[in-house]
Design an enzyme around this catalytic site. Structure first.
Site, PDB file in Angstrom:
ATOM      1  N   ASP A  16       0.826  -1.206   0.000  1.00 41.95           N
ATOM      2  CA  ASP A  16       0.000   0.000   0.000  1.00 41.95           C
ATOM      3  C   ASP A  16       0.858   1.253   0.000  1.00 41.95           C
ATOM      4  O   ASP A  16       0.513   2.268  -0.603  1.00 41.95           O
ATOM      5  CB  ASP A  16      -0.906  -0.031   1.239  1.00 41.95           C
ATOM      6  CG  ASP A  16      -2.052   0.967   1.167  1.00 41.95           C
ATOM      7  OD1 ASP A  16      -2.357   1.433   0.068  1.00 41.95           O
ATOM      8  OD2 ASP A  16      -2.633   1.278   2.220  1.00 41.95           O
ATOM      9  N   HIS A 212      -5.670   6.233   7.467  1.00 45.40           N
ATOM     10  CA  HIS A 212      -4.732   7.170   6.850  1.00 45.40           C
ATOM     11  C   HIS A 212      -4.716   8.462   7.663  1.00 45.40           C
ATOM     12  O   HIS A 212      -5.644   8.759   8.411  1.00 45.40           O
ATOM     13  CB  HIS A 212      -5.104   7.418   5.392  1.00 45.40           C
ATOM     14  CG  HIS A 212      -4.759   6.263   4.502  1.00 45.40           C
ATOM     15  ND1 HIS A 212      -3.850   6.358   3.473  1.00 45.40           N
ATOM     16  CD2 HIS A 212      -5.183   4.973   4.499  1.00 45.40           C
ATOM     17  CE1 HIS A 212      -3.729   5.171   2.871  1.00 45.40           C
ATOM     18  NE2 HIS A 212      -4.535   4.324   3.478  1.00 45.40           N
ATOM     19  N   CYS A 243      -3.363   7.762  -1.933  1.00 44.51           N
ATOM     20  CA  CYS A 243      -4.447   7.164  -2.727  1.00 44.51           C
ATOM     21  C   CYS A 243      -4.537   7.907  -4.054  1.00 44.51           C
ATOM     22  O   CYS A 243      -4.741   9.128  -4.074  1.00 44.51           O
ATOM     23  CB  CYS A 243      -5.780   7.258  -1.977  1.00 44.51           C
ATOM     24  SG  CYS A 243      -7.170   6.610  -2.927  1.00 44.51           S
TER      25      CYS A 243
END
Length: 306
Positions: A16, A212, A243
């Site tokens: 990620d 986040h 993102c």
């Protein structure tokens, strides 16, 4: 208030955290990152993903990464597998019996369309055969739900939307559910409401938080989840990540910051914070950016004065 004695942190930095990097991160750097995390005491990590290199070119070296890392008997290696093609590739690359596949849905219809080009229901249909095939191979399945408190397209996301997706993921066989504040807009009460909605369909022992830190709320949200009894959290060394579909969204909460929080509360993680700081600083230097962990920066500055 009773807090857990131990908490498991799942470091997602190698997957990620790096997947949206514009510069190519060489395979050997990813391998060194994962090995460093293991040496620091991380017992579960996201190693890579098996998605189309057209969409996520950074993860095109998935097989090379898995074949190059050191394998620890007590570490769980997670990989993202959004469809059967990805799962079949992941199965062929399985480095360890301690292997887990991750399916990644959304609580927001708009985000689902932007992120994986299908509706929520269509995504569940894609995931179902992956879950069945994984279970047939004795591989664990973790379902992560993105945008559980807010979406860059829809705005606020209702707890009822989180409950609906949790129910569908559990129905197809997901054994664990991750509640993700993908764009980092959540605050403690909103996060607790999202978790409560999911808990109608999954036990507290099989749920995790993924927060986040865009608005600086991730540590507070972690504490709010801890107060509910959540004992598993996704974190990202040095706060790596972001993102691509949410402008301005920053990385997941820094692993170092959560370790400092937990250790300060007397909660064990099995992680050596000093070694973890070294790992985070090394990858930050490679990427040419400041370390995203406040704790790491404080420790590094303290080292200079002692």
């Amino acid at each position: 208030m009773n807090y857990p004695d131990t908490v498991q942190l799942i470091d997602v930095g190698a997957r990620d955290g790096l997947q949206n990097e514009k510069q190519t991160v060489p395979t050997d750097v990813k391998i060194a990152l994962i090995n460093g995390l293991q040496q620091a005491g991380i017992k579960k990590l996201e190693a890579t993903s098996f998605v189309s290199p057209k969409w996520v070119p950074q993860m095109a070296d998935n097989q090379a990464v898995l074949s190059g890392i050191d394998i620890y008997d007590d570490v769980v290696y997670s990989v993202l597998t959004p469809n059967m093609k990805g799962f079949e590739s992941a199965l062929a690359s399985r480095p360890s019996q301690a292997y887990e596949v991750v399916i990644f849905g959304s609580a927001s219809e708009a985000f689902s369309q932007k992120n994986i080009n299908c509706s929520i229901d269509e995504s569940i249909e894609r995931f179902a055969p992956v879950v069945t095939a994984a279970k047939a191979q004795g591989i664990g399945v973790r379902g992560v739900i993105s945008c559980t408190v807010g979406c860059p397209y829809e705005g606020d996301v209702l707890p009822s939307q989180v409950a609906a997706v949790t129910k569908k993921m559990v129905a197809i066989g997901a054994e664990h559910i991750g509640i993700a504040d993908t764009i980092g807009v959540g605050t403690p009460i909103k996060v607790q409401n999202a978790l409560s909605a999911a808990l109608d369909y999954i036990d507290i022992d099989h749920i995790s938080g993924h927060f986040h830190d865009t608005y600086g709320q991730a540590v507070a949200n972690t504490l709010a989840a801890l107060q509910m009894g959540v004992r598993q959290f996704d974190t990202s060394v040095a706060g790596l990540g972001g993102c691509p579909y949410a402008k301005g969204a920053t990385g997941n909460v820094a692993t170092e910051d959560v370790v400092y929080l937990l250790h300060g509360m007397g909660i064990q993680t099995g992680i050596n914070l000093d070694k973890l700081v070294d790992v985070g600083q090394k990858i930050s230097e490679f990427l040419g950016r400041p370390n995203g962990s406040k704790v790491a920066r404080a420790i590094l500055n303290k080292r200079k004065t002692t």
